[in-house]
Design an enzyme around this catalytic site. Structure first.
Site, PDB file in Angstrom:
ATOM      1  N   CYS A 119       0.905  -1.026  -0.451  1.00  0.00           N
ATOM      2  CA  CYS A 119       0.031  -0.546  -0.172  1.00  0.00           C
ATOM      3  C   CYS A 119       0.695   1.842   0.243  1.00  0.00           C
ATOM      4  O   CYS A 119       1.084   2.078   1.124  1.00  0.00           O
ATOM      5  CB  CYS A 119      -0.915  -0.209   1.071  1.00  0.00           C
ATOM      6  SG  CYS A 119      -2.204   1.362   1.044  1.00  0.00           S
ATOM      7  N   CYS A 144      -6.363   2.747  -4.972  1.00  0.00           N
ATOM      8  CA  CYS A 144      -5.758   2.768  -3.357  1.00  0.00           C
ATOM      9  C   CYS A 144      -6.542   4.204  -3.187  1.00  0.00           C
ATOM     10  O   CYS A 144      -6.751   5.178  -3.899  1.00  0.00           O
ATOM     11  CB  CYS A 144      -4.735   3.563  -3.705  1.00  0.00           C
ATOM     12  SG  CYS A 144      -3.502   4.621  -2.048  1.00  0.00           S
TER      13      CYS A 144
END
Ligand code: UQ1
Length: 445
Positions: A192, A370
């Site tokens: 991430c 994201c």
């Protein structure tokens, strides 16, 4: 003596897992299965569910040593005090499919030429097909002084990346009244890659909410040359950091922490210069790499240590009966749970094709997403593919900060994850994107 005792403990622990799961004795066991899934994280768990549904009872073995399964995308919100750590996990036994055999052990050696994996309890597992879903490992220990700094009770150093340290983030925010609040992004692959800056935005908003913003200097030191890898979203983020007076320094890499003096040491990656910065709060994103057990099996990995799979089929380039999903795969997509979700139907169909002796027919486009949380009520939902071209689901301009996307991230995604992804029903948003695509004709840019 001590090491012997430890060994004895380990043996008896392993013995009890084995007893629970198969026969009663404590000698090394040999298992045989159709599919071995190494890792019970997002990708491993979702795939084990899909595979057991198709292959039935006792054909799938999952190797996973952890007791708890964490929903890691919640960690940024925990850092900001929006969720509690207890909301982010469930017992591993509750999320793995009941019809699979769970061995609570770690893979310590891969032998793809023999179709075998050795486990931490000395057992051997033989497979027809192997799915590698180990994720990557956090390397807090490689930065001198960092572990000491993180272990100080009520200290000034914290990190959303580990369940051990994520609670410290909100503690730090509450206790920091002035000075330099410094955030880092390491010189390594990161899971991430948006998270290190999400926590910057959340923190900046926190200091505004508590009327301390004028007393703190917020600095984001990233080893990357850019703020975000996809230009479409980077162009939206730069005005946000400017407006909110966040200092962004690119090509800065954290190399040491001196907790006694509250000093962080950085190197400039362009000219090798070292410099020190005093912090009143330091948020560290640790360096990461593929697990050592994997990287030592040179036949399986690429130069960076990740599983060397073909980027569209996710099949190993050398071993057709080996696949990878999620963070451990060497594909050049962003490492996120959303990527693993989009990979899962591809890996599933292709693994079944191999079992059936048929050609592979399913291809992954590199989809990653994201949700860039920019505060306590706003989020930019970035979605893109291998070519770093936006690949958006909703018929709205997703490069804008939105409350709707924040609610999706905070309240809907956890439900989607536990109820749809882990049981093997969520294949990423491609279907939703296609259904909504007629509405996108007038999408404002
Ligand atoms: C997604 O599929 C996913 O995996 C479960 C996430 O991780 C938790 C996400 O954050 C996002 C945004 C997606 C993509 C889903 C939609 C509905 C756009």
């Amino acid at each position: 003596m001590i090491s012997r005792l430890r060994f004895a403990n380990r043996r008896s622990q392993c013995a009890s897992y084995i007893r629970d799961l198969s026969t009663s004795h404590t000698r090394s066991e040999k298992y045989d299965c159709k599919v071995l899934v190494v890792g019970g994280g997002s990708g491993g768990c979702a795939m084990a569910a899909k595979l057991t549904k198709r292959l039935g009872k006792n054909n799938v073995i999952i190797l996973e040593p952890a007791e708890k399964h964490y929903y890691q995308p919640m960690f940024t919100l925990i850092g900001g005090g929006m969720k509690r750590l207890e909301q982010s996990y469930k017992p591993m036994a509750d999320v793995l499919p009941k019809k699979a055999k769970w061995l609570k052990e770690k893979a310590v050696e891969f032998d793809p030429d023999q179709n075998e994996v050795q486990t931490s309890c000395g057992n051997t597992i033989k497979y027809d097909l192997l799915l590698i879903a180990t994720g990557l490992q956090l390397k807090y220990h490689t930065i001198p002084g960092l572990l000491d700094a993180l272990s100080i009770p009520n200290g000034k150093v914290c990190s959303i990346y580990s369940p051990d340290y994520v609670d410290k983030v909100y503690d730090c925010l509450r206790s920091t009244t002035d000075g330099n609040v410094i955030f880092t992004f390491p010189h390594s692959p990161v899971k991430c890659p948006g998270a290190p800056q999400k926590i910057v935005y959340i923190s900046e908003h926190y200091f505004r909410k508590v009327a301390r913003r004028n007393d703190v200097n917020i600095v984001y030191n990233t080893a990357l040359p850019v703020l975000f890898g996809v230009k479409h979203y980077a162009d939206a983020l730069w005005p946000i950091v400017k407006k909110r007076n966040i200092t962004v320094n690119t090509r800065r890499n954290l190399i040491e922490v001196k907790p006694g003096q509250d000093i962080a040491v950085f190197e400039n990656l362009d000219n090798g210069e070292r410099f020190e910065e005093k912090y009143s709060m330091l948020h560290v994103t640790p360096p990461m790499c593929a697990p050592d057990e994997l990287t030592k099996c040179k036949q399986l990995v690429n130069e960076a240590g990740f599983v060397n799979v073909e980027k569209s089929t996710l099949q190993h380039v050398k071993y057709p009966n080996v696949f990878a999903i999620g963070d451990s795969s060497g594909t050049p997509n962003s490492k996120t749970a959303a990527s693993a979700a989009a990979q899962s139907p591809v890996v599933f169909r292709n693994m079944i094709s191999v079992l059936d002796g048929k050609p592979l027919t399913s291809f992954y486009d590199g989809y990653a997403s994201c949700p860039l949380v920019t505060g306590y009520n706003r989020c930019i939902l970035a979605e893109f593919d291998y070519s770093l071209t936006p690949l958006e689901t909703f018929p709205v301009a997703q490069n804008k900060e939105r409350y709707s996307m924040f609610i999706m991230k905070k309240d809907l995604m956890p439900i989607l994850y536990w109820k749809m992804m882990l049981p093997g029903y969520w294949n990423g948003p491609a279907l939703m994107r296609n259904l909504l695509s007629p509405l996108k004709l007038n999408k404002s840019k």
